[in-house]
Design a protein around this motif. Structure first.
Motif, PDB file in Angstrom:
ATOM      1  N   VAL A 581      28.658  34.678 -24.010  1.00 52.34           N
ATOM      2  CA  VAL A 581      28.027  35.570 -23.040  1.00 52.34           C
ATOM      3  C   VAL A 581      28.787  36.891 -23.022  1.00 52.34           C
ATOM      4  O   VAL A 581      29.823  37.031 -22.382  1.00 52.34           O
ATOM      5  CB  VAL A 581      27.992  34.951 -21.626  1.00 52.34           C
ATOM      6  N   GLY A 582      28.253  37.856 -23.769  1.00 53.05           N
ATOM      7  CA  GLY A 582      28.777  39.206 -23.740  1.00 53.05           C
ATOM      8  C   GLY A 582      27.984  40.039 -22.754  1.00 53.05           C
ATOM      9  O   GLY A 582      27.211  39.522 -21.928  1.00 53.05           O
ATOM     10  N   ALA A 583      28.135  41.369 -22.861  1.00 51.62           N
ATOM     11  CA  ALA A 583      27.493  42.259 -21.898  1.00 51.62           C
ATOM     12  C   ALA A 583      25.975  42.131 -21.938  1.00 51.62           C
ATOM     13  O   ALA A 583      25.312  42.096 -20.889  1.00 51.62           O
ATOM     14  CB  ALA A 583      27.920  43.703 -22.173  1.00 51.62           C
ATOM     15  N   ALA A 584      25.377  42.049 -23.152  1.00 55.10           N
ATOM     16  CA  ALA A 584      23.921  41.996 -23.264  1.00 55.10           C
ATOM     17  C   ALA A 584      23.362  40.706 -22.669  1.00 55.10           C
ATOM     18  O   ALA A 584      22.396  40.729 -21.889  1.00 55.10           O
ATOM     19  CB  ALA A 584      23.500  42.132 -24.723  1.00 55.10           C
ATOM     20  N   THR A 585      23.972  39.557 -23.021  1.00 52.49           N
ATOM     21  CA  THR A 585      23.485  38.283 -22.487  1.00 52.49           C
ATOM     22  C   THR A 585      23.717  38.196 -20.983  1.00 52.49           C
ATOM     23  O   THR A 585      22.882  37.640 -20.254  1.00 52.49           O
ATOM     24  CB  THR A 585      24.191  37.108 -23.194  1.00 52.49           C
ATOM     25  N   ALA A 586      24.832  38.767 -20.509  1.00 53.78           N
ATOM     26  CA  ALA A 586      25.095  38.772 -19.064  1.00 53.78           C
ATOM     27  C   ALA A 586      24.012  39.543 -18.323  1.00 53.78           C
ATOM     28  O   ALA A 586      23.551  39.116 -17.249  1.00 53.78           O
ATOM     29  CB  ALA A 586      26.474  39.382 -18.781  1.00 53.78           C
ATOM     30  N   ARG A 587      23.564  40.670 -18.883  1.00 52.63           N
ATOM     31  CA  ARG A 587      22.478  41.434 -18.247  1.00 52.63           C
ATOM     32  C   ARG A 587      21.180  40.629 -18.245  1.00 52.63           C
ATOM     33  O   ARG A 587      20.441  40.636 -17.257  1.00 52.63           O
ATOM     34  CB  ARG A 587      22.271  42.761 -18.979  1.00 52.63           C
ATOM     35  N   ASN A 588      20.909  39.951 -19.353  1.00 54.60           N
ATOM     36  CA  ASN A 588      19.684  39.149 -19.420  1.00 54.60           C
ATOM     37  C   ASN A 588      19.699  38.024 -18.387  1.00 54.60           C
ATOM     38  O   ASN A 588      18.681  37.729 -17.747  1.00 54.60           O
ATOM     39  CB  ASN A 588      19.510  38.573 -20.827  1.00 54.60           C
ATOM     40  N   LEU A 589      20.860  37.383 -18.233  1.00 57.51           N
ATOM     41  CA  LEU A 589      20.982  36.313 -17.232  1.00 57.51           C
ATOM     42  C   LEU A 589      20.785  36.868 -15.820  1.00 57.51           C
ATOM     43  O   LEU A 589      20.073  36.273 -14.998  1.00 57.51           O
ATOM     44  CB  LEU A 589      22.351  35.646 -17.345  1.00 57.51           C
ATOM     45  N   ALA A 590      21.434  38.011 -15.564  1.00 55.76           N
ATOM     46  CA  ALA A 590      21.325  38.608 -14.232  1.00 55.76           C
ATOM     47  C   ALA A 590      19.893  39.040 -13.936  1.00 55.76           C
ATOM     48  O   ALA A 590      19.378  38.840 -12.825  1.00 55.76           O
ATOM     49  CB  ALA A 590      22.276  39.801 -14.126  1.00 55.76           C
ATOM     50  N   ALA A 591      19.236  39.629 -14.949  1.00 53.68           N
ATOM     51  CA  ALA A 591      17.861  40.088 -14.742  1.00 53.68           C
ATOM     52  C   ALA A 591      16.915  38.914 -14.509  1.00 53.68           C
ATOM     53  O   ALA A 591      15.951  39.018 -13.740  1.00 53.68           O
ATOM     54  CB  ALA A 591      17.406  40.904 -15.948  1.00 53.68           C
ATOM     55  N   HIS A 592      17.189  37.784 -15.161  1.00 55.79           N
ATOM     56  CA  HIS A 592      16.294  36.620 -15.047  1.00 55.79           C
ATOM     57  C   HIS A 592      16.474  35.895 -13.720  1.00 55.79           C
ATOM     58  O   HIS A 592      15.486  35.514 -13.070  1.00 55.79           O
ATOM     59  CB  HIS A 592      16.560  35.658 -16.204  1.00 55.79           C
ATOM     60  N   PHE A 593      17.738  35.699 -13.293  1.00 54.89           N
ATOM     61  CA  PHE A 593      17.986  34.881 -12.096  1.00 54.89           C
ATOM     62  C   PHE A 593      18.196  35.720 -10.839  1.00 54.89           C
ATOM     63  O   PHE A 593      17.985  35.224  -9.729  1.00 54.89           O
ATOM     64  CB  PHE A 593      19.185  33.966 -12.327  1.00 54.89           C
ATOM     65  N   GLY A 594      18.647  36.944 -11.001  1.00 56.71           N
ATOM     66  CA  GLY A 594      18.769  37.834  -9.845  1.00 56.71           C
ATOM     67  C   GLY A 594      20.041  37.675  -9.043  1.00 56.71           C
ATOM     68  O   GLY A 594      20.674  38.659  -8.670  1.00 56.71           O
ATOM     69  N   THR A 595      20.446  36.417  -8.758  1.00 57.70           N
ATOM     70  CA  THR A 595      21.647  36.178  -7.943  1.00 57.70           C
ATOM     71  C   THR A 595      22.530  35.141  -8.611  1.00 57.70           C
ATOM     72  O   THR A 595      22.068  34.347  -9.440  1.00 57.70           O
ATOM     73  CB  THR A 595      21.279  35.662  -6.535  1.00 57.70           C
ATOM     74  N   LEU A 596      23.799  35.132  -8.221  1.00 57.85           N
ATOM     75  CA  LEU A 596      24.742  34.167  -8.773  1.00 57.85           C
ATOM     76  C   LEU A 596      24.350  32.751  -8.369  1.00 57.85           C
ATOM     77  O   LEU A 596      24.418  31.821  -9.181  1.00 57.85           O
ATOM     78  CB  LEU A 596      26.160  34.491  -8.292  1.00 57.85           C
ATOM     79  N   ASP A 597      23.923  32.564  -7.126  1.00 56.85           N
ATOM     80  CA  ASP A 597      23.556  31.225  -6.660  1.00 56.85           C
ATOM     81  C   ASP A 597      22.391  30.666  -7.470  1.00 56.85           C
ATOM     82  O   ASP A 597      22.362  29.469  -7.795  1.00 56.85           O
ATOM     83  CB  ASP A 597      23.202  31.262  -5.173  1.00 56.85           C
ATOM     84  N   ALA A 598      21.422  31.510  -7.783  1.00 59.62           N
ATOM     85  CA  ALA A 598      20.280  31.053  -8.579  1.00 59.62           C
ATOM     86  C   ALA A 598      20.723  30.636  -9.974  1.00 59.62           C
ATOM     87  O   ALA A 598      20.232  29.643 -10.525  1.00 59.62           O
ATOM     88  CB  ALA A 598      19.223  32.146  -8.663  1.00 59.62           C
TER      89      ALA A 598
END
Length: 740
Positions: A581-598
């Motif tokens: 999980v680099g910067a690009a994958t981290a952005r994709n994860l954040a964009a998909h789930f929105g929050t850390l809890d999700a």
């Protein structure tokens, strides 16, 4: 400058340096070549024309000093003087916004690249058949003579000559110059295509950014093959520094060179002591083959391999000075034996010699097979092996969590070096060898700093060593990943802590200035940081009391940590050090789930629905986030006030201004590129790492890479600078640069 001195004693080096011809700058015309000033007029007092002229002279002088130091190994100025010239050039370029495309200042490295792209070689980079038997070498000579006789080819000089040179134990690269300017470099790869390492190789000081000679004196296109390596002394120093930082040492110089060249961050490459030898021409475009004796100028390709080596040296490309030209195969065999006697005295690793037919027309006639040149042969040194007993096996935990078994041996002399330990690589290797304590084993060392065991020669134990099921440092369960084993302690394992903190503080993560390797090691040694959350428990008085610290240093670090308490979700995820999980994958994860809890509640199937996250990566992410110690660490961070901010998509923020548009960024911007990519994505656009026909804009910062600009031209993608990007954002009411 480094301390590397690769040339052997040579009486000619005692000559007056004033007799040495200038390569890039004439000492009579350039004041920065001999006895240069180390104090300069303040930059603010210069006008633009004076600054530009001084910068050009400094660039020429620094190229001259680089050539004399890194190619000839005969510097003519002190390190202090060189550093003063270099610093002055940097100051001029920054103050007057001078172009730096071909400046020596680019040697410090540019912006990290997203990935190593595949590029096709100008000509195949084939292998060489090899042997340790002199009779095979004689058979090679017989075949060459027989086939040339049958072809009735005319050999230059009416005799078959061979060029003999050391067989370097490094990493082969192709380096390409167009009209004398460095444009591309690639690893050997599969021989037809390799990894684009243009930005990485540009940091190697023995690789000139511009060939010596006027544009009319060099080929239009020159592609050369070289070997990138790390000198012995520099390698030892590199490993010593890694061990002091708690990092795993490199097994040998070749692995270190290969790993370094494939780093995505050129600044990391610039900090490593890489050097290079050039030994083959892959392409020479601009004239027809000519005579070595001259008459056609250096643009003409020589008729012999020896002539090519002379030409490369004339262009400023570093050749090895132990190369010899012989007229008999027995002389080549003798060359190998003489080289074997001095191999341990050389400043670089070799594992044999290479014998090449000198005449290029003869080489053309001999041709190639699908994998190797028929006009070259490698005569290798015998491997260095001895037999000894395994006294103990210990398991070391690296900073990535990888477990490496090491055999402690009854000390034995191997090739003049006392060996008392050898790597067993991984648990699968132990099972394959069926090795255990008490067994008699063969130890192999061929330039390796960490020798290894190729075989058990006498089994004296019952079965193979049983690999531990728990981490020897934190007692967490050990998991197998194919042949490898890893501690599952993650953020909670002390052996992995320093790496975790350094990753947390990286620029493309939480960007905590002041948490470099030395500081982290100092905090650990003082007992102030035993876990990642301990960073947010640091006390000003404790920090100020550290050696070399004070109130100001302590307050600065605490301020940086305080500023990192409310990170954007992508940066927080990148900082955790989740595998793959680099910067690009981290952005994709954040964009998909929105929050850390999700995200923490996501299943593997949920993770696979994220862009660019496949089955394997999804499993690794889920395993990391579901790990008990990692969960505890994340919960503790949140209790201490580290609160990752929800990710706002364009739709959620009422934006979507860039919906349907795709941006690619290259070069250094005024903010980290990850922030620019995040701005685009928050407003509905896409930010990718490579240019394609679907790309709408290539945003070019300072010191950009060449490959993305070439791709933009090929696909007719609009190229804009940061100012134009900011204007585009302003047209949509978007602030630039973004607030932290």
């Amino acid at each position: 400058m480094s301390d590397e001195q690769d040339r052997d004693d040579d009486p000619s080096r005692d000559a007056d340096p004033d007799d040495e011809p200038a390569r890039y700058a004439d000492p009579a015309e350039n004041p920065y070549v001999r006895e240069p000033p180390i104090e300069f007029t303040d930059v603010a007092e210069l006008d633009a024309a004076t600054a530009r002229e001084q910068a050009e002279r400094l660039r020429a002088a620094i190229r001259e000093h680089d050539y004399r130091y890194y190619v000839e190994a005969y510097p003519i100025v002190s390190d202090a003087a060189y550093d003063a010239l270099f610093d002055r050039l940097v100051a001029l370029e920054e103050a007057f916004d001078l172009p730096t495309e071909d400046s020596p200042t680019r040697r410090v490295g540019g912006e990290p690249v997203a990935e190593l792209e595949a590029v096709e070689h100008t000509a195949p980079m084939l292998s060489i058949d090899q042997t340790t038997d002199p009779d095979d070498v004689r058979e090679f000579d017989d075949r060459v003579r027989r086939e040339l006789a049958e072809s009735e080819v005319t050999v230059a000089g009416d005799a078959i000559e061979y060029v003999c040179e050391p067989k370097f134990d490094g990493l082969s690269v192709e380096v390409v110059y167009e009209n004398g300017e460095y444009v591309r470099a690639a690893t050997r790869g599969d021989g037809t295509t390799g990894d684009d390492v243009t930005e990485q190789v540009a940091t190697i000081r023995a690789v000139p950014g511009r060939l010596r000679g006027a544009p009319d004196d060099v080929p239009d296109i020159l592609a050369v093959r070289g070997e990138v390596y790390i000198p012995r002394d520099a390698f030892q120093e590199l490993n010593r520094e890694r061990q002091e930082r708690g990092e795993e040492p490199f097994a040998n110089p070749r692995n270190a060179a290969a790993g370094t060249l494939r780093q995505l961050d050129p600044t990391v490459v610039a900090d490593r002591p890489l050097s290079v030898f050039f030994f083959d021409v892959l392409e020479w475009t601009g004239a027809t083959p000519g005579d070595d004796s001259g008459g056609g100028g250096p643009r003409e390709r020589p008729a012999t391999h020896w002539g090519e080596l002379d030409a490369l040296e004339g262009f400023g490309l570093r050749r090895n000075d132990r190369t010899e030209l012989v007229t008999d195969i027995e002389d080549a065999i003798d060359y190998r034996d003489r080289t074997a006697e001095v191999r341990d005295e050389l400043a670089y690793e070799i594992d044999g010699i290479v014998i090449k037919v000198n005449d290029l027309a003869a080489c053309e006639t001999l041709g190639t097979t699908s994998r190797s040149y028929r006009w070259a042969f490698a005569y290798k040194f015998p491997p260095r092996t001895e037999t000894t007993t395994v006294e103990e096996i210990v398991v070391q935990v690296g900073r990535t969590g990888r477990l490496t078994p090491v055999a402690l041996l009854d000390p034995v002399d191997v090739g003049g070096v006392t060996v008392s330990r050898a790597t067993l690589h991984n648990p699968a290797e132990i099972e394959t060898l069926n090795v255990n304590v008490g067994d008699r084993v063969r130890v192999y060392r061929a330039g390796d700093v960490i020798p290894y065991i190729p075989a058990v020669v006498e089994k004296r134990s019952e079965g193979a060593y049983e690999f531990p099921e728990a981490c020897p440092v934190c007692d967490s369960p050990v998991e197998r990943d194919g042949p490898l084993a890893y501690c599952t302690g993650g953020l909670g394992c002390p052996a992995q802590l320093e790496r975790a903190i350094e990753h947390w503080a990286r620029r493309d993560a939480l960007d905590v200035e002041g948490l470099g390797p030395e500081t982290v090691e100092q905090l650990r040694a003082a007992g102030l940081v035993e876990s990642l959350p301990d960073l947010y428990r640091l006390d000003r008085e404790d920090l100020a009391a550290l050696d070399g610290w004070g109130e100001t240093s302590a307050e600065n670090l605490l301020a940086e940590l305080e500023a990192s308490r409310n990170p954007p979700l992508p940066e927080f995820l990148a900082a955790l050090g989740i595998p793959d999980v680099g910067a690009a994958t981290a952005r994709n994860l954040a964009a998909h789930f929105g929050t850390l809890d999700a995200l923490l509640a996501a299943s593997e199937a949920d993770l696979q629905a994220v862009e660019d996250v496949g089955e394997t990566v999804a499993a690794e992410i889920h395993e990391f986030l579901d790990g008990e110690r990692n969960r505890e660490t994340i919960a503790e961070l949140r209790e201490l006030g580290v609160d990752p901010q929800p990710y706002e998509t364009g739709a959620e923020s009422g934006g979507g201004e860039f919906e349907g548009l795709t941006f690619v960024f290259t070069g250094a911007l005024s903010v980290p590129r990850s922030e620019a990519q995040a701005v685009v994505e928050r407003h509905g656009g896409n930010a990718t790492g490579s240019v394609s026909g679907n790309t709408d804009y290539l945003v070019v910062g300072e010191d950009p890479g060449r490959s993305k600009r070439r791709d933009a031209e090929e696909h007719s993608v609009e190229t804009i600078d940061e100012a134009a990007f900011a204007s585009l954002l302003a047209d949509h009411g978007i602030e630039w640069p973004p607030e932290s």
